[in-house]
Write an enzyme that holds these catalytic residues in place. Sequence first.
Site, PDB file in Angstrom:
ATOM      1  N   SER A 294       0.560   9.263   1.012  1.00 18.71           N
ATOM      2  CA  SER A 294       1.268   8.122   0.454  1.00 18.71           C
ATOM      3  C   SER A 294       1.462   8.351  -1.043  1.00 18.71           C
ATOM      4  CB  SER A 294       0.494   6.820   0.690  1.00 18.71           C
ATOM      5  OG  SER A 294       1.129   5.730   0.059  1.00 18.71           O
ATOM      6  N   THR A 295       2.539   7.799  -1.573  1.00 21.72           N
ATOM      7  CA  THR A 295       2.824   7.858  -3.004  1.00 21.72           C
ATOM      8  C   THR A 295       3.125   6.465  -3.508  1.00 21.72           C
ATOM      9  OG1 THR A 295       5.175   8.290  -2.574  1.00 21.72           O
ATOM     10  CG2 THR A 295       3.735  10.207  -2.889  1.00 21.72           C
ATOM     11  N   GLY A 296       2.779   6.230  -4.750  1.00 19.78           N
ATOM     12  CA  GLY A 296       3.039   4.944  -5.374  1.00 19.78           C
ATOM     13  C   GLY A 296       3.278   5.113  -6.857  1.00 19.78           C
ATOM     14  N   LYS A 297       3.422   4.000  -7.536  1.00 20.21           N
ATOM     15  CA  LYS A 297       3.695   4.054  -8.969  1.00 20.21           C
ATOM     16  C   LYS A 297       2.445   4.418  -9.765  1.00 20.21           C
ATOM     17  CE  LYS A 297       2.828  -0.876  -9.632  1.00 20.21           C
ATOM     18  NZ  LYS A 297       3.384  -2.160 -10.124  1.00 20.21           N
ATOM     19  N   GLU A 298       1.270   4.305  -9.174  1.00 21.39           N
ATOM     20  CA  GLU A 298       0.037   4.565  -9.908  1.00 21.39           C
ATOM     21  C   GLU A 298      -0.686   5.821  -9.442  1.00 21.39           C
ATOM     22  OE1 GLU A 298      -2.434   1.177  -9.646  1.00 21.39           O
ATOM     23  OE2 GLU A 298      -1.230  -0.050 -10.990  1.00 21.39           O
ATOM     24  N   ASP A 448      -5.316  -7.926  -6.547  1.00 24.83           N
ATOM     25  CA  ASP A 448      -4.002  -7.519  -6.017  1.00 24.83           C
ATOM     26  C   ASP A 448      -4.065  -7.467  -4.497  1.00 24.83           C
ATOM     27  OD1 ASP A 448      -1.364  -6.759  -6.013  1.00 24.83           O
ATOM     28  OD2 ASP A 448      -1.793  -4.631  -6.322  1.00 24.83           O
TER      29      ASP A 448
END
Length: 615
Positions: A294-298, A448
């Site tokens: 998985s990839t995300g902004k953080e 969050d």
Amino acid sequence: MSGSSNATPWGKITKPPIESMNFAAIVEQEKQMKLANERERRKLTEEQNIEEAKKQEQLDELHNNISRGDFEANLPREVLDFLKSEEEELAIAEATVLTDCESDAVIAQMLQAQFDREYNDDLNRIEKAKNKQSKITLSLEKYRKPYLRDVGEELEDDIAEGHEFFKEKHDWDRFESNERLLEAIPKCGYTVDEEGGMITKHDANLCGVRNACRMMSFPLEVATGDGAGFDMKLSNSVFNQLKTHARKGHKKNRMQDRKDNAATAEKGVDGRTRLLLYKLINNQVLEQIDGIISTGKEAVILHAYSNPIFTGCDPKLPKIVPKECAVKIFKTTLNDFKQRDRYIKDDYRFKDRFNVRFSKQNNFVIINMWAEKEMFNLMRIKKVGINCPEVVILKKHVLVMSFIGDQNRAAPKLKDALLSYSEWCVAYDEVVDAMHKLFNEAKLVHGDLSEYNILWHNGKCWFIDVAQSVEPHHPNALEFLMRDCNNIITFFARKGVHNHSKEQLFKYITSLSAEKLNVALLERMHTKGANVCLATAPNRDECPLERVPLEYPFDLLWENAIQSKVETPIIDQAANVLNVIQPADCRIQASLNEVFNESPVTASAVNTLSNTANI
């Protein structure tokens, strides 16, 4: 015309009867027609071949019957003389060659000439290779060997020299010609042209063309056009202004371009991160690292297999490391570090390490603290029995955890899970119990929590992404908790689960009423040095008397002050005492006794202040 559709002014048209045919009969008919056409085509081809064979036989018989004398008799006299002369010259040449080749000396000379020619060709290749990118020209002329050349070889050498001369003198555009003129000027700074005029290195025309050539090397975002297509010249002042403008624009976008390229090509796994991954493998912590989960902004999450030899960082306390691991790599670029400020700066665990002036803080240091914060939060959540990944090891901004899933396939997020209504109800109850346990036992607020940060695996909910989790005494803890309650209630309401409102869920978790929570308590929660017991008490009835939050009836006190204008100095003194009192201290009664001892007051004023303290 109003009759049947077959009626016309000339009479009634009778249609012929349509014969009904079977589909198999139609297919058989088509097949017979194709076979008949094929037989006709073969027959025609055989007849043509027979005719061509007969014609060829007739031509052969005709040639065999004609003799050489008859053939020459039919030719003109001039053609016969030319053929005879050619035959004589060919015979003389063959005789000469045979005579020359009989001598061993001639054969040896021919072989030596061939060897010398090949040797010179090798020298030419070496010379070109040495002078390709060298500023000093190397010549191997004295090593070349002379040899006898025939006419064809001399012609080829002349053609090659002509091509080299053309290549040396040919210029692609006027920029190259202008550079040749500038390079021809000696160090003294001037020269004389063919017409006798003086040319200096500061010539306006030469410098203008050179500036136009330099302008073509500006960054791509500067629209320069084709300066070589026409006679464009730029003065030094204009060129300097254009260069300054292009440099400013390139410098402004250079950092963003670098981040975009890094994010696109590396996906957060830069050289420093790759070195950390190599160390994990060399230290026998991990055995294999697979692709991206998985990839995300953080962060970027990779799948990996742990090494069976590794049993933890502490040899005295060995632990069982899961076979499949998830490697979470926090990105060092393309991150909004200011958002992390509000989660880290008020955490007592990082109070001495975090600089409030965020501009002076190193980005890598903040990323490392962010990863360390998630590790501590995961360990605290795992300790109270909430389902979450188990921490294996932390190296700077690389966190190795247990993998939630089976056989290289990650567990789905709660938003992507396909569950029945009963399973959604079970999931809701489990999430609510986990939030209550997280706040009251682990002393944390997720911050969050939503359907994106909850995984569904083996019929249970697993909490992930807890780097932003804060403790209850954090100034924004209640705000974060209310936001989490809103996210959970909204998501499960879309799934048809309606059990609580966000205010009821907030009250169930904190034992605090979100509707009747007074302003003084909120101010006390947001002031520096607030008591932890005010927010972490699981039951308000069990809270000690000295820790019970105070409520200030300012309106009642103001009305009493207006009614008793005579005792204004006394009431002002009591109000000053109330302002001095700290929020965490419950000593109002003692302060009022001190005021009472200093100056006697009327019974009404004492009763008013006593009621205020009791409330």
